[in-house]
Design a protein around this motif. Structure first.
Motif, PDB file in Angstrom:
ATOM      1  N   PRO A  24       4.323   6.844   0.577  1.00 31.82           N
ATOM      2  CA  PRO A  24       2.940   6.973   0.114  1.00 31.82           C
ATOM      3  C   PRO A  24       1.957   6.338   1.106  1.00 31.82           C
ATOM      4  O   PRO A  24       2.278   5.345   1.744  1.00 31.82           O
ATOM      5  CB  PRO A  24       2.920   6.185  -1.202  1.00 31.82           C
ATOM      6  CG  PRO A  24       4.350   5.986  -1.581  1.00 31.82           C
ATOM      7  CD  PRO A  24       5.140   6.009  -0.317  1.00 31.82           C
ATOM      8  N   THR A  29      -3.635   1.145   6.101  1.00 33.39           N
ATOM      9  CA  THR A  29      -3.808  -0.003   7.009  1.00 33.39           C
ATOM     10  C   THR A  29      -2.505  -0.744   7.270  1.00 33.39           C
ATOM     11  O   THR A  29      -2.424  -1.509   8.220  1.00 33.39           O
ATOM     12  CB  THR A  29      -4.878  -0.987   6.479  1.00 33.39           C
ATOM     13  OG1 THR A  29      -4.460  -1.481   5.202  1.00 33.39           O
ATOM     14  CG2 THR A  29      -6.239  -0.332   6.357  1.00 33.39           C
ATOM     15  N   ASP A  30      -1.492  -0.521   6.453  1.00 33.82           N
ATOM     16  CA  ASP A  30      -0.138  -0.985   6.781  1.00 33.82           C
ATOM     17  C   ASP A  30       0.686   0.168   7.361  1.00 33.82           C
ATOM     18  O   ASP A  30       1.311   0.039   8.406  1.00 33.82           O
ATOM     19  CB  ASP A  30       0.588  -1.518   5.527  1.00 33.82           C
ATOM     20  CG  ASP A  30       0.219  -2.955   5.220  1.00 33.82           C
ATOM     21  OD1 ASP A  30       0.134  -3.758   6.150  1.00 33.82           O
ATOM     22  OD2 ASP A  30       0.023  -3.263   4.027  1.00 33.82           O
ATOM     23  N   TYR A  72     -10.489  -3.169  -1.342  1.00 37.63           N
ATOM     24  CA  TYR A  72     -10.979  -4.558  -1.419  1.00 37.63           C
ATOM     25  C   TYR A  72     -12.504  -4.587  -1.510  1.00 37.63           C
ATOM     26  O   TYR A  72     -13.073  -5.413  -2.216  1.00 37.63           O
ATOM     27  CB  TYR A  72     -10.512  -5.346  -0.194  1.00 37.63           C
ATOM     28  CG  TYR A  72      -9.030  -5.516  -0.140  1.00 37.63           C
ATOM     29  CD1 TYR A  72      -8.377  -6.323  -1.053  1.00 37.63           C
ATOM     30  CD2 TYR A  72      -8.268  -4.851   0.807  1.00 37.63           C
ATOM     31  CE1 TYR A  72      -7.006  -6.463  -1.029  1.00 37.63           C
ATOM     32  CE2 TYR A  72      -6.894  -4.989   0.839  1.00 37.63           C
ATOM     33  CZ  TYR A  72      -6.273  -5.797  -0.084  1.00 37.63           C
ATOM     34  OH  TYR A  72      -4.917  -5.937  -0.061  1.00 37.63           O
ATOM     35  N   SER A 103      -6.189  -1.307   0.107  1.00 34.24           N
ATOM     36  CA  SER A 103      -6.259  -1.308  -1.356  1.00 34.24           C
ATOM     37  C   SER A 103      -5.309  -2.350  -1.946  1.00 34.24           C
ATOM     38  O   SER A 103      -4.340  -2.776  -1.297  1.00 34.24           O
ATOM     39  CB  SER A 103      -5.864   0.080  -1.879  1.00 34.24           C
ATOM     40  OG  SER A 103      -4.523   0.363  -1.533  1.00 34.24           O
ATOM     41  N   ASP A 116      -2.635 -10.958   0.394  1.00 32.80           N
ATOM     42  CA  ASP A 116      -3.612 -11.845  -0.254  1.00 32.80           C
ATOM     43  C   ASP A 116      -3.864 -11.523  -1.723  1.00 32.80           C
ATOM     44  O   ASP A 116      -4.384 -12.361  -2.458  1.00 32.80           O
ATOM     45  CB  ASP A 116      -4.935 -11.804   0.520  1.00 32.80           C
ATOM     46  CG  ASP A 116      -4.822 -12.536   1.847  1.00 32.80           C
ATOM     47  OD1 ASP A 116      -4.127 -13.569   1.895  1.00 32.80           O
ATOM     48  OD2 ASP A 116      -5.408 -12.061   2.842  1.00 32.80           O
TER      49      ASP A 116
HETATM   50  C1  LIG Z   1      -6.207  -5.525  11.237  1.00 32.96           C
HETATM   51  C2  LIG Z   1      -5.526  -5.744   9.908  1.00 32.96           C
HETATM   52  C3  LIG Z   1      -5.833  -6.891   9.178  1.00 32.96           C
HETATM   53  C4  LIG Z   1      -5.194  -7.122   7.948  1.00 32.96           C
HETATM   54  N1  LIG Z   1      -5.529  -8.247   7.239  1.00 32.96           N
HETATM   55  C5  LIG Z   1      -4.922  -8.488   6.068  1.00 32.96           C
HETATM   56  C6  LIG Z   1      -5.240  -9.669   5.324  1.00 32.96           C
HETATM   57  O1  LIG Z   1      -6.070 -10.494   5.727  1.00 32.96           O
HETATM   58  N2  LIG Z   1      -4.608  -9.851   4.125  1.00 32.96           N
HETATM   59  C7  LIG Z   1      -3.700  -8.952   3.641  1.00 32.96           C
HETATM   60  O2  LIG Z   1      -3.148  -9.178   2.549  1.00 32.96           O
HETATM   61  N3  LIG Z   1      -3.381  -7.829   4.331  1.00 32.96           N
HETATM   62  C8  LIG Z   1      -3.968  -7.572   5.512  1.00 32.96           C
HETATM   63  N4  LIG Z   1      -3.642  -6.441   6.216  1.00 32.96           N
HETATM   64  C9  LIG Z   1      -2.628  -5.539   5.682  1.00 32.96           C
HETATM   65  C10 LIG Z   1      -3.190  -4.383   4.808  1.00 32.96           C
HETATM   66  O3  LIG Z   1      -4.544  -4.135   5.110  1.00 32.96           O
HETATM   67  C11 LIG Z   1      -3.052  -4.680   3.327  1.00 32.96           C
HETATM   68  O4  LIG Z   1      -1.705  -4.895   2.985  1.00 32.96           O
HETATM   69  C12 LIG Z   1      -3.633  -3.563   2.444  1.00 32.96           C
HETATM   70  O5  LIG Z   1      -3.713  -4.032   1.112  1.00 32.96           O
HETATM   71  C13 LIG Z   1      -2.819  -2.290   2.474  1.00 32.96           C
HETATM   72  O6  LIG Z   1      -3.486  -1.333   1.666  1.00 32.96           O
HETATM   73  P1  LIG Z   1      -3.525   0.207   2.090  1.00 32.96           P
HETATM   74  O7  LIG Z   1      -4.181   0.952   0.993  1.00 32.96           O
HETATM   75  O8  LIG Z   1      -4.078   0.374   3.451  1.00 32.96           O
HETATM   76  O9  LIG Z   1      -1.958   0.509   2.093  1.00 32.96           O
HETATM   77  P2  LIG Z   1      -1.118   1.595   2.891  1.00 32.96           P
HETATM   78  O10 LIG Z   1      -0.990   1.228   4.325  1.00 32.96           O
HETATM   79  O11 LIG Z   1      -1.596   2.968   2.581  1.00 32.96           O
HETATM   80  O12 LIG Z   1       0.288   1.351   2.159  1.00 32.96           O
HETATM   81  C14 LIG Z   1       0.925   0.086   2.213  1.00 32.96           C
HETATM   82  C15 LIG Z   1       2.289   0.173   1.538  1.00 32.96           C
HETATM   83  O13 LIG Z   1       2.144   0.455   0.159  1.00 32.96           O
HETATM   84  C16 LIG Z   1       2.759   1.710  -0.159  1.00 32.96           C
HETATM   85  N5  LIG Z   1       1.870   2.348  -1.130  1.00 32.96           N
HETATM   86  C17 LIG Z   1       0.541   2.596  -1.017  1.00 32.96           C
HETATM   87  N6  LIG Z   1       0.053   3.105  -2.167  1.00 32.96           N
HETATM   88  C18 LIG Z   1       1.104   3.192  -3.018  1.00 32.96           C
HETATM   89  C19 LIG Z   1       1.246   3.632  -4.374  1.00 32.96           C
HETATM   90  N7  LIG Z   1       0.214   4.089  -5.112  1.00 32.96           N
HETATM   91  N8  LIG Z   1       2.469   3.559  -4.927  1.00 32.96           N
HETATM   92  C20 LIG Z   1       3.540   3.089  -4.232  1.00 32.96           C
HETATM   93  N9  LIG Z   1       3.455   2.642  -2.960  1.00 32.96           N
HETATM   94  C21 LIG Z   1       2.254   2.685  -2.367  1.00 32.96           C
HETATM   95  C22 LIG Z   1       2.885   2.453   1.161  1.00 32.96           C
HETATM   96  O14 LIG Z   1       3.920   3.401   1.166  1.00 32.96           O
HETATM   97  C23 LIG Z   1       3.162   1.302   2.112  1.00 32.96           C
HETATM   98  O15 LIG Z   1       4.510   0.900   2.030  1.00 32.96           O
HETATM   99  C24 LIG Z   1      -4.255  -6.187   7.446  1.00 32.96           C
HETATM  100  C25 LIG Z   1      -3.964  -5.018   8.183  1.00 32.96           C
HETATM  101  C26 LIG Z   1      -4.589  -4.795   9.397  1.00 32.96           C
HETATM  102  C27 LIG Z   1      -4.281  -3.547  10.158  1.00 32.96           C
END
Ligand SMILES: Cc1cc2nc3c(=O)[nH]c(=O)nc-3n(C[C@H](O)[C@H](O)[C@H](O)COP(=O)(O)OP(=O)(O)OC[C@H]3O[C@@H](n4cnc5c(N)ncnc54)[C@H](O)[C@@H]3O)c2cc1C
Length: 286
Positions: A24, A29-30, A72, A103, A116
């Motif tokens: 998914p 961002t991950d 966020y 998210s 976080d």
């Molecule tokens: C430059 C940078 C800075 C960052 N700083 C921080 C920080 O300060 N603190 C922090 O906690 N994180 C940080 N992150 C990590 C990231 O931004 C967070 O973990 C964020 O919450 C991921 O959300 P996303 O929607 O982008 O997830 P995605 O990248 O879309 O998904 C992340 C994971 O969750 C799974 N997933 C997503 N949605 C679902 C769903 N509905 N059901 C099941 N699985 C799902 C995906 O398959 C993947 O394994 C940072 C990342 C970057 C690149």
């Protein structure tokens, strides 16, 4: 690599059931970092961005039901009142770009011990709503969701639909130590929530154990010994801090040593309890 683009929740569940190894993507961002660095090459991506309901939040049965795709930035803008701990944590995430895309559901999906969102969700007693086509909905208490480093209770055919968090009834605080002030993964973090109605204090420890975790003995101490009408006893705050530190099980890594993290958890536990207690007494006096 297949790119699956469901437009409804039902289609998303069906896609995950038919292809459980599809990864998914919400904010990406991950996921996109892992793909760009070639750490992951999934056979399919399951883009959830067209499933509009995931971007919504609502009050359901007295709790805030926050869709897995709520960013966020939206948490900060719209949920600071009912969910102050989560909103404080959201303010410390990455940069404005990351907060716009990233998210809470993605943080849960990644299940990093350093994420976080986790400490405030633990301190508030949140529950994660997950669903599969075959077995329907499961509500997983946050403390049972995290199973290991980047491992969660989510089954391969399940998706996270929302997280349910009761609105704060008392002060909540989140504290995070990083190697600089912004754009930083936590060296360690700590969240605290006062639940005055239940005479209880919730805790959440981040980045200081294989999973985010609570400090149950520290919570029990306060449940037994706090006088909710009196100033905070510094000796009690000190014992609380020690028990929080004892609940941590950190490692040495590039961001910090285990010894530093244990010390820092004690400092953040005492500070957040003191801040929350001052707010609590001020509210009583108002
Ligand atoms: C430059 C940078 C800075 C960052 N700083 C921080 C920080 O300060 N603190 C922090 O906690 N994180 C940080 N992150 C990590 C990231 O931004 C967070 O973990 C964020 O919450 C991921 O959300 P996303 O929607 O982008 O997830 P995605 O990248 O879309 O998904 C992340 C994971 O969750 C799974 N997933 C997503 N949605 C679902 C769903 N509905 N059901 C099941 N699985 C799902 C995906 O398959 C993947 O394994 C940072 C990342 C970057 C690149």
């Amino acid at each position: 690599m297949d790119f699956l683009r469901p437009t409804t929740w039902g289609e998303a569940l069906a896609a995950k059931a038919d292809q459980p190894d599809a990864v998914p993507v919400q904010g990406g961002t991950d996921v996109m970092v892992e793909i760009n660095f070639d750490r992951r090459r999934p056979p399919a991506l399951l883009d959830l961005n067209r499933v509009a309901e995931l971007r919504e939040w609502a009050m359901v049965d007295g709790a805030c039901r926050v869709g897995a795709g709520v960013s966020y930035a939206e948490v900060i803008r719209e949920l600071g009142g009912p969910l102050p701990g989560l909103a404080q944590a959201a303010r410390t995430v990455g940069s404005p770009q990351i907060r716009n895309r990233g998210s809470v559901g993605g943080n849960l999906g990644a299940a990093s011990p350093a994420g976080d969102s986790h400490p405030p969700l633990l301190a508030a007693g949140a529950a994660v709503e997950v669903e599969s086509r075959a077995r329907g909905v499961r509500m997983i208490p946050a403390e049972e969701f995290y199973l290991g480093v980047k491992r969660s209770a989510l089954e391969p055919d399940e998706l996270i639909r929302a997280v349910h968090v009761r609105p704060a009834t008392g002060p909540q605080y989140f504290s995070k130590i990083g190697t600089r002030n912004a754009m930083v993964i936590a060296v360690c973090s700590f969240a605290l929530a006062l639940h005055p109605g239940e005479r209880r204090v919730g805790t959440g420890i981040g980045s200081a154990a294989p999973t985010p975790r609570r400090a149950p003995e520290a919570e029990d101490l306060l449940a037994r010994e706090l006088d909710w009408a009196a100033p905070l006893d510094p000796a009690l705050a000190g014992r609380f801090a020690e028990l929080c530190a004892a609940a941590a099980a950190p490692i040495d890594d590039v961001r910090g040593t285990a010894a530093y993290r244990v010390h820092a958890i004690a400092v953040m536990a005492r500070r957040t309890l003191t801040w929350a207690w001052n707010d609590h007494l001020a509210r009583r006096a108002a």
